[in-house]
Design a protein around this motif. Sequence first.
Motif, PDB file in Angstrom:
ATOM      1  N   LEU A 265       2.580  -9.867   4.967  1.00 19.17           N
ATOM      2  CA  LEU A 265       2.880 -10.855   3.517  1.00 19.17           C
ATOM      3  C   LEU A 265       2.984 -12.275   3.397  1.00 19.17           C
ATOM      4  CD1 LEU A 265       5.972  -8.539   2.658  1.00 19.17           C
ATOM      5  CD2 LEU A 265       3.731  -8.448   1.781  1.00 19.17           C
ATOM      6  N   PRO A 266       3.260 -13.205   4.342  1.00 15.92           N
ATOM      7  CA  PRO A 266       2.836 -14.752   4.070  1.00 15.92           C
ATOM      8  C   PRO A 266       1.490 -14.625   4.388  1.00 15.92           C
ATOM      9  CG  PRO A 266       4.688 -14.297   5.583  1.00 15.92           C
ATOM     10  CD  PRO A 266       4.273 -12.751   5.408  1.00 15.92           C
ATOM     11  N   HIS A 267       1.074 -15.674   3.650  1.00 16.60           N
ATOM     12  CA  HIS A 267      -0.409 -16.098   3.931  1.00 16.60           C
ATOM     13  C   HIS A 267      -0.924 -16.702   5.237  1.00 16.60           C
ATOM     14  CE1 HIS A 267      -0.985 -15.036   0.025  1.00 16.60           C
ATOM     15  NE2 HIS A 267      -1.073 -16.186  -0.698  1.00 16.60           N
ATOM     16  N   PHE A 268       0.448 -17.647   5.690  1.00 14.42           N
ATOM     17  CA  PHE A 268       0.281 -18.464   6.888  1.00 14.42           C
ATOM     18  C   PHE A 268       1.061 -18.046   7.866  1.00 14.42           C
ATOM     19  CE2 PHE A 268      -0.691 -20.777   2.878  1.00 14.42           C
ATOM     20  CZ  PHE A 268      -1.902 -21.095   3.070  1.00 14.42           C
ATOM     21  N   ARG A 269       0.667 -18.355   9.232  1.00 11.48           N
ATOM     22  CA  ARG A 269       1.663 -18.078  10.552  1.00 11.48           C
ATOM     23  C   ARG A 269       2.927 -19.012  10.471  1.00 11.48           C
ATOM     24  NH1 ARG A 269      -1.683 -14.395  13.868  1.00 11.48           N
ATOM     25  NH2 ARG A 269      -3.699 -14.522  13.223  1.00 11.48           N
ATOM     26  N   LEU A 270       4.086 -18.534  11.210  1.00  8.70           N
ATOM     27  CA  LEU A 270       5.081 -19.493  11.337  1.00  8.70           C
ATOM     28  C   LEU A 270       4.800 -20.730  12.167  1.00  8.70           C
ATOM     29  CD1 LEU A 270       7.966 -20.122  10.401  1.00  8.70           C
ATOM     30  CD2 LEU A 270       8.642 -18.585  12.415  1.00  8.70           C
ATOM     31  N   GLY A 271       4.034 -20.366  13.116  1.00  9.31           N
ATOM     32  CA  GLY A 271       3.757 -21.313  14.125  1.00  9.31           C
ATOM     33  C   GLY A 271       2.942 -22.793  13.972  1.00  9.31           C
ATOM     34  N   PHE A 272       2.263 -22.409  12.735  1.00  6.72           N
ATOM     35  CA  PHE A 272       0.946 -23.171  12.266  1.00  6.72           C
ATOM     36  C   PHE A 272       1.241 -23.955  10.955  1.00  6.72           C
ATOM     37  CE2 PHE A 272      -0.434 -19.984  15.223  1.00  6.72           C
ATOM     38  CZ  PHE A 272      -1.612 -20.446  15.797  1.00  6.72           C
ATOM     39  N   THR A 273       0.196 -25.025  10.665  1.00  2.70           N
ATOM     40  CA  THR A 273       0.541 -25.671   9.627  1.00  2.70           C
ATOM     41  C   THR A 273       0.107 -24.782   8.437  1.00  2.70           C
ATOM     42  OG1 THR A 273      -0.322 -27.793  10.482  1.00  2.70           O
ATOM     43  CG2 THR A 273      -0.418 -27.717   8.041  1.00  2.70           C
ATOM     44  N   PRO A 274       0.821 -24.758   7.298  1.00  2.00           N
ATOM     45  CA  PRO A 274       0.515 -24.080   6.181  1.00  2.00           C
ATOM     46  C   PRO A 274      -0.163 -24.555   5.181  1.00  2.00           C
ATOM     47  CG  PRO A 274       2.963 -25.000   5.874  1.00  2.00           C
ATOM     48  CD  PRO A 274       2.346 -25.273   7.136  1.00  2.00           C
ATOM     49  N   SER A 275      -0.881 -23.831   4.239  1.00  2.00           N
ATOM     50  CA  SER A 275      -1.767 -24.545   3.094  1.00  2.00           C
ATOM     51  C   SER A 275      -2.717 -25.580   3.838  1.00  2.00           C
ATOM     52  CB  SER A 275      -0.689 -25.047   2.261  1.00  2.00           C
ATOM     53  OG  SER A 275      -1.738 -25.332   1.137  1.00  2.00           O
ATOM     54  N   SER A 276      -2.841 -26.809   3.265  1.00  2.00           N
ATOM     55  CA  SER A 276      -3.662 -27.703   3.817  1.00  2.00           C
ATOM     56  C   SER A 276      -3.000 -28.915   4.634  1.00  2.00           C
ATOM     57  CB  SER A 276      -4.669 -28.460   2.891  1.00  2.00           C
ATOM     58  OG  SER A 276      -3.929 -29.484   1.994  1.00  2.00           O
ATOM     59  N   GLY A 277      -1.741 -28.985   4.160  1.00  2.00           N
ATOM     60  CA  GLY A 277      -0.758 -30.010   4.654  1.00  2.00           C
ATOM     61  C   GLY A 277      -0.889 -31.252   4.284  1.00  2.00           C
TER      62      GLY A 277
END
Length: 411
Positions: A265-277
């Motif tokens: 459901l999220p686009h991004f993984r918890l352990g990584f930078t979301p969006s472009s940052g």
Amino acid sequence: MSTQRNWAGNIRYSARAYHRPSSVDELRALVAGSDRIRAVGSGHSFNRLGDTTGDLVTLAGLPATAHLDEQRRTVDVPAATRYGDLAAWLHERGYALANLASLPHISVAGAVATGTHGSGVTVGNLATAVAGLELVTGTGDLRTVDRSSPDFPGLVVSLGALGIVTRLTLDVLPTFDIRQYVRLDLPRAALDEALGSAYSVSVFTDWRSTRGTQVWRKQLADQPPPPADWLGTTAADRPWHPVPGMPTANCTEQLGVAGPWHERLPHFRLGFTPSSGDELQSEYHLPRAVAADALAALDEVAHLIAPVSQTSELRTIAADQLWLSPQYDRDTLAVHFTWIADPDRVLPVVAEVERALAPFAPRPHWGKVFTLAPDRIAATYPRWTDFAALLHHHDPTGKFHTNDLTNLFPR
């Protein structure tokens, strides 16, 4: 997030002191002894609505224990809990939340207070899962409220203005699996059908054409995959990132591989930078019924949007009855902008976007960049004056006020 700046780095906090209490009693004493105080969550707000010249407090040091009530199908969690951590904990025990935002990095209390959301025509924003709240009032007292309280709909999406929330009780449901498919090049005429075609759907565009560049279709795992010619799109044959050029390893798994709800459901993984940052963000919530006309109005300023936009996302959220929710009493189309990190170039375009959307009663996301005048925002919320009265009752001295809050709700 550091104690000095928000996650994006565009806001330097004005607080005179920063605090990390290790118990609720310590927090209560801190609140009672302060003339101005605010709580900060994960720092994913892009504006100064939560900034204070008084005391800034993080709740990350409070006891982190969650309590699952399987009979009532609720979970009681500390305010500073990140959704990604809570989701994994729930899944291990066979439970889930109805939805998640695109970033699992955000704190539960901060997301709820600002009406943050995921996507889905039948699913409300994250605050609609709240069944109860515990908060510290301006006098340092600890108050617990639930859906039986008459002012509960005003206390949930509260912008942090009514007290410091310490714990929340959320509805849960049995865990489930999701498959995520990315489709490319969606015709504008098929947008509404696409948005309603699966459990959660996001359509991305670059405003260089009227077609959706990517459709992120998150469907229940037991549903059949979209056909090869689905709505005139083509199937992605590799993973994609919403922001061109960013590493796809940061994103949740695609290509129809089934997995737990919280890993799709999220686009991004918890352990990584979301969006472009490295960005600014804006978002406007519109009645879903006017989506076609509103997007046509934005097409008129697309030549201004495109040069300062990294990507733009269209999502739907179901109506609710929370007084300051951007979805109050109307099914919603959310138009989200991920801008370049250049306020001097972005803010004039934000103003043009707001001008284009003015006929459609836009409600800005409370945690993002907007320039709409308070009276224009207030006119779109039928319970605005009720919240103002609740605010005066709960915080008569303005202990939880900030400059931007006072602009919205003059004392």
